[in-house]
Motif scaffolding. Structure first.
Motif, PDB file in Angstrom:
ATOM      1  N   VAL A 297      15.107  19.312  81.014  1.00 49.42           N
ATOM      2  CA  VAL A 297      14.848  20.001  82.285  1.00 49.42           C
ATOM      3  C   VAL A 297      16.015  19.773  83.236  1.00 49.42           C
ATOM      4  O   VAL A 297      16.773  18.812  83.108  1.00 49.42           O
ATOM      5  CB  VAL A 297      13.537  19.503  82.942  1.00 49.42           C
ATOM      6  N   GLU A 298      16.154  20.681  84.188  1.00 54.50           N
ATOM      7  CA  GLU A 298      17.157  20.539  85.242  1.00 54.50           C
ATOM      8  C   GLU A 298      16.446  20.148  86.529  1.00 54.50           C
ATOM      9  O   GLU A 298      15.372  20.672  86.832  1.00 54.50           O
ATOM     10  CB  GLU A 298      17.906  21.851  85.439  1.00 54.50           C
ATOM     11  N   VAL A 299      17.017  19.226  87.268  1.00 56.93           N
ATOM     12  CA  VAL A 299      16.416  18.769  88.522  1.00 56.93           C
ATOM     13  C   VAL A 299      17.292  19.246  89.673  1.00 56.93           C
ATOM     14  O   VAL A 299      18.402  18.750  89.874  1.00 56.93           O
ATOM     15  CB  VAL A 299      16.259  17.238  88.565  1.00 56.93           C
ATOM     16  N   LEU A 300      16.793  20.241  90.399  1.00 57.87           N
ATOM     17  CA  LEU A 300      17.525  20.783  91.541  1.00 57.87           C
ATOM     18  C   LEU A 300      17.088  20.063  92.803  1.00 57.87           C
ATOM     19  O   LEU A 300      15.979  19.527  92.883  1.00 57.87           O
ATOM     20  CB  LEU A 300      17.240  22.277  91.685  1.00 57.87           C
ATOM     21  N   LEU A 301      17.951  20.051  93.790  1.00 60.71           N
ATOM     22  CA  LEU A 301      17.611  19.468  95.086  1.00 60.71           C
ATOM     23  C   LEU A 301      17.769  20.541  96.160  1.00 60.71           C
ATOM     24  O   LEU A 301      18.882  20.910  96.521  1.00 60.71           O
ATOM     25  CB  LEU A 301      18.509  18.259  95.403  1.00 60.71           C
ATOM     26  N   TRP A 302      16.659  21.056  96.626  1.00 58.10           N
ATOM     27  CA  TRP A 302      16.658  22.036  97.701  1.00 58.10           C
ATOM     28  C   TRP A 302      16.482  21.324  99.042  1.00 58.10           C
ATOM     29  O   TRP A 302      16.017  20.176  99.100  1.00 58.10           O
ATOM     30  CB  TRP A 302      15.530  23.037  97.511  1.00 58.10           C
ATOM     31  N   GLU A 303      16.842  22.029 100.099  1.00 57.57           N
ATOM     32  CA  GLU A 303      16.702  21.471 101.442  1.00 57.57           C
ATOM     33  C   GLU A 303      15.275  21.681 101.940  1.00 57.57           C
ATOM     34  O   GLU A 303      14.776  22.799 101.982  1.00 57.57           O
ATOM     35  CB  GLU A 303      17.689  22.149 102.394  1.00 57.57           C
ATOM     36  N   SER A 304      14.637  20.583 102.310  1.00 59.90           N
ATOM     37  CA  SER A 304      13.271  20.663 102.813  1.00 59.90           C
ATOM     38  C   SER A 304      13.261  21.204 104.238  1.00 59.90           C
ATOM     39  O   SER A 304      14.009  20.733 105.098  1.00 59.90           O
ATOM     40  CB  SER A 304      12.625  19.273 102.775  1.00 59.90           C
ATOM     41  N   GLY A 305      12.418  22.189 104.496  1.00 57.63           N
ATOM     42  CA  GLY A 305      12.402  22.864 105.794  1.00 57.63           C
ATOM     43  C   GLY A 305      11.373  22.294 106.744  1.00 57.63           C
ATOM     44  O   GLY A 305      10.203  22.679 106.720  1.00 57.63           O
ATOM     45  N   SER A 306      11.796  21.381 107.587  1.00 56.19           N
ATOM     46  CA  SER A 306      10.948  20.825 108.635  1.00 56.19           C
ATOM     47  C   SER A 306      11.858  20.357 109.748  1.00 56.19           C
ATOM     48  O   SER A 306      12.955  19.851 109.489  1.00 56.19           O
ATOM     49  CB  SER A 306      10.123  19.644 108.099  1.00 56.19           C
TER      50      SER A 306
ATOM     51  N   GLY B  60      18.494  25.826  97.625  1.00 60.30           N
ATOM     52  CA  GLY B  60      17.497  26.648  98.291  1.00 60.30           C
ATOM     53  C   GLY B  60      16.869  25.945  99.471  1.00 60.30           C
ATOM     54  O   GLY B  60      17.150  24.775  99.751  1.00 60.30           O
ATOM     55  N   TYR B  61      16.040  26.670 100.162  1.00 60.47           N
ATOM     56  CA  TYR B  61      15.329  26.185 101.348  1.00 60.47           C
ATOM     57  C   TYR B  61      13.852  26.121 100.994  1.00 60.47           C
ATOM     58  O   TYR B  61      13.238  27.143 100.635  1.00 60.47           O
ATOM     59  CB  TYR B  61      15.570  27.147 102.509  1.00 60.47           C
ATOM     60  N   TYR B  62      13.277  24.932 101.063  1.00 62.30           N
ATOM     61  CA  TYR B  62      11.904  24.712 100.626  1.00 62.30           C
ATOM     62  C   TYR B  62      11.036  24.450 101.841  1.00 62.30           C
ATOM     63  O   TYR B  62      11.087  23.379 102.437  1.00 62.30           O
ATOM     64  CB  TYR B  62      11.854  23.522  99.669  1.00 62.30           C
ATOM     65  N   ALA B  63      10.258  25.455 102.229  1.00 59.34           N
ATOM     66  CA  ALA B  63       9.456  25.321 103.442  1.00 59.34           C
ATOM     67  C   ALA B  63       8.203  26.169 103.330  1.00 59.34           C
ATOM     68  O   ALA B  63       8.165  27.170 102.614  1.00 59.34           O
ATOM     69  CB  ALA B  63      10.259  25.742 104.678  1.00 59.34           C
ATOM     70  N   TRP B  64       7.192  25.781 104.089  1.00 63.51           N
ATOM     71  CA  TRP B  64       5.972  26.572 104.171  1.00 63.51           C
ATOM     72  C   TRP B  64       6.272  27.935 104.762  1.00 63.51           C
ATOM     73  O   TRP B  64       5.907  28.964 104.210  1.00 63.51           O
ATOM     74  CB  TRP B  64       4.948  25.810 105.005  1.00 63.51           C
ATOM     75  N   ASP B  65       6.961  27.943 105.917  1.00 64.77           N
ATOM     76  CA  ASP B  65       7.198  29.197 106.601  1.00 64.77           C
ATOM     77  C   ASP B  65       8.520  29.112 107.365  1.00 64.77           C
ATOM     78  O   ASP B  65       8.755  28.120 108.056  1.00 64.77           O
ATOM     79  CB  ASP B  65       6.044  29.474 107.576  1.00 64.77           C
ATOM     80  N   PRO B  66       9.392  30.107 107.282  1.00 64.89           N
ATOM     81  CA  PRO B  66       9.240  31.293 106.441  1.00 64.89           C
ATOM     82  C   PRO B  66       9.557  30.993 104.981  1.00 64.89           C
ATOM     83  O   PRO B  66      10.325  30.080 104.687  1.00 64.89           O
ATOM     84  CB  PRO B  66      10.265  32.261 107.027  1.00 64.89           C
TER      85      PRO B  66
END
Length: 634
Positions: free
Chosen positions: A335-344, A612-618
């Protein structure tokens, strides 16, 4: 409902899908999964299943581009309620954000906005629900007339996004694919409400739900559908009308994948929607995956299972503390483990309660010098290195750099570590007396001990609070933190018992000028720093307290300017005033943002963005990047 022949209006803005859908459509390729059904006549061919003007995907967030149909993808989920995650991941909305936070039509072919108060929505001719029934403005009429304006189903009337100064819109069905919503004054919440993670659905599958509505079906017939102790047609209707929760396999959908499994189950299967409205430039109907499976697992076991390759795509229930194990496991599992930016706005923020019952503490908390001192006394660089392994950004609890509204001072004002300046501010307030232990004394002689209440089970949050407690000792403030159940946490905050709370930062961390700034003003009970002021607004003065701190009340004025604006310049200025005021007044104390969210991707899964950007909204977590465009290699 008023009906009339459509007359074109000159609009301030007209949005059509990105990708010039007026171009000739490519020759369509039949989806292999459906080939036998088409051959037998059980399904029409693909060119009869898609809309006359489908959404043609020309931009892919991942680097692998157009793909191939087929494959089954497994994700791990913790509860049966997680079927709602498919609503987020599918990201089928009337209007959506693209991966650069630009709004564009999606389910809609186009939409037209005039003076921010008149909105004309145009559907795609020939669009169908997952069961092959037409998706038309009748589905909007049914929602508006038979749900929203039915006193039994909607005793509170239309949702707040559909009201301007308490007045609902005039809704006009212009033809089978065109509907118009008009207010007397601007309604900037309308378009945004369609694109958010939990959208305000303006339509329902009328052909299906009419079977559960007494206007169309006798009550005694509806009663035969009762399950789980339902005693009225309203309860039965609400149980089957679950557009967001997505836990009724019989409910037709517009999503890329349709739920096939009823609860209770350990494995929830979603099959591709044969009538889905998106295609790629090569004439392949999306989604690429034939099937998505949610398999239930204990929350604490999901990281291990994902690392060992038991998930083909796993964005949920993973944290940075799992990263080392995931990377190590990836060597054998592939598997590949990516690190996205958490959106908060802040991974952990502290919320001084400006509505606290204790009158002495209330006066202290409302003194901006005290809040500024507490913020200046937080060493965010140390927090970042010790707790977040240096991967976060020291910041106020504010918007992130991804937002086009971002200015560096929003993140740094009163947030640069300076205990000397913090001590000077507290001395200026008159808090010069100290206890035998060296802690400052309040005006009534009590030791300045702040208890920060929290409902978090994350070890990183406890570690961060411990470090902040050590840092605040240097300015003579004692910090204790107390875990609460989520229910107690809310009750104590809303009642004014809690002196300070610790919780995640703002949700709206990457707004645009058209995004609502309500979260930054005392408008809702959920605002932990001013919940009783927000309660007053939400209850229209029946509960809570009226805002009586002018520095906070002015935010309501700025919000009103944004709400009543008909142009972008005025909305931008309102946003700037709101963000500047929040940064200067330090209504909340941020720590760091932009921490990393691990995303596990199986060795055959393609087109998942590396960043990527990992957030509930948007965005709805991975929904921002259109998982219907992810594909499986052979």
């Amino acid at each position: 409902m008023k009906r009339r022949v459509f007359t074109a209006a000159i609009a301030l803005a007209i949005w059509s899908p990105l990708g010039a859908e007026a171009d000739p459509l490519p020759p369509m390729r039949e989806t292999p999964m459906f080939a036998d059904q088409v051959k037998s006549g059980a399904l029409p061919p693909v060119d009869k299943r898609i809309p006359e003007a489908p959404s043609v995907v020309k931009h892919f967030s991942g680097s692998d581009g157009p793909g191939r149909s087929g494959g089954q993808v497994n994700m791990l989920m913790a509860t049966a309620r997680d079927t709602r995650m498919m609503t987020l991941y599918a990201n089928a909305r009337l209007i959506v954000y693209d991966d650069r936070f630009r709004l564009q039509p999606d389910i809609l072919e186009s939409y037209e906005a005039k003076e921010s108060r008149e909105f004309t929505l145009k559907l795609r001719p020939g669009h169908k629900w997952s069961d092959g029934q037409p998706f038309t403005t009748e589905d909007f009429r049914f929602f508006w007339e038979d749900i929203v304006n039915n006193k039994e189903l909607s005793p509170g009337g239309p949702s707040i996004e559909l009201l301007v100064d308490g007045k609902p819109p005039v809704v006009e069905i212009l033809d089978p694919v065109t509907i118009k919503f008009t207010w007397e004054k601007p309604n900037p919440y309308f378009i945004e409400s369609q694109a958010r993670a939990a959208p305000l659905f303006l339509y329902r599958p009328a052909h299906y739900l009419k079977k559960f509505h007494t206007k169309y079906t006798p009550a005694e017939e509806i009663a035969k559908e009762a399950k789980g102790g339902q005693t009225s047609w309203v309860q039965i209707f609400r149980r089957v009308d679950v557009m967001y929760n997505n836990d009724n396999p019989d409910l037709p959908t517009l999503n890329a994948w349709k739920l096939m499994t009823s609860a209770p189950a350990q494995r929830f299967v979603f099959d591709r929607n044969p009538y889905y409205y998106r295609i790629d430039e090569k004439g392949v109907q999306l989604p690429y995956f034939d099937r998505v499976i949610f398999t239930l697992a204990a929350t604490n076991l999901i990281p291990a299972k994902a690392g060992l390759g038991e998930a083909d795509l796993q964005p949920r229930y993973l944290n940075m503390r799992d990263y080392t194990f995931l990377k190590k496991s990836s060597k054998s599992s592939g598997v590949e483990v990516l690190l996205w930016e958490s959106g908060s706005g802040s991974q952990l923020a502290l919320y001084p309660n400006l509505n606290v019952k204790d009158e002495v503490w209330r006066k202290v908390m409302r003194d901006v010098r005290f809040r500024r001192a507490l913020s200046l006394a937080v060493d965010r660089d140390e927090l970042n290195e010790v707790v977040y392994i240096g991967l976060a950004n020291p910041s106020n609890n504010t918007i992130m750099q991804r937002s086009p509204l971002f200015k560096p001072e929003y993140a740094t004002k009163w947030a640069i570590y300076d205990p000397k300046a913090a001590n000077a501010l507290l001395d200026e307030m008159g808090l010069t007396q100290r206890s035998d232990l060296g802690f400052r004394l309040l005006p009534d002689g009590r030791q300045a001990t702040i208890i920060a209440e929290h409902a978090s089970e994350e070890t990183e949050d406890a570690d961060a609070l411990s470090l902040i407690a050590d840092q605040w000792k240097q300015i003579g403030i004692k910090l204790l933190f107390k875990p609460q159940t989520r229910e107690n946490f809310r009750l104590r905050t809303f009642s004014g018992e809690a002196l300070m709370t610790a919780y995640a930062g703002i949700v709206t961390a990457a707004p645009t000028v058209d995004t609502s700034p309500k979260e930054f003003a005392p408008t809702t009970q959920g605002g932990l720093q001013w919940s009783r002021w927000g309660m007053f607004i939400e209850s229209k003065g029946k509960q809570g307290e009226k805002c009586d701190l002018k520095e906070a009340c002015v935010l309501l004025d700025y919000l009103r300017e944004w709400e009543t604006s008909t142009n972008e310049a005025t909305r931008l200025k309102a946003w700037e005033n709101i963000l500047e005021t929040n940064a200067d007044q330090v209504f909340t104390i941020g720590t760091v943002n932009g921490i990393r969210q691990p995303i596990v991707v199986g060795p055959k899964v393609r087109n998942v963005p590396k960043e990527g950007y990992y957030a509930w909204d948007p965005g709805g977590y991975i929904g921002l990047y259109k998982p219907d465009t992810f594909w499986m290699s052979q």
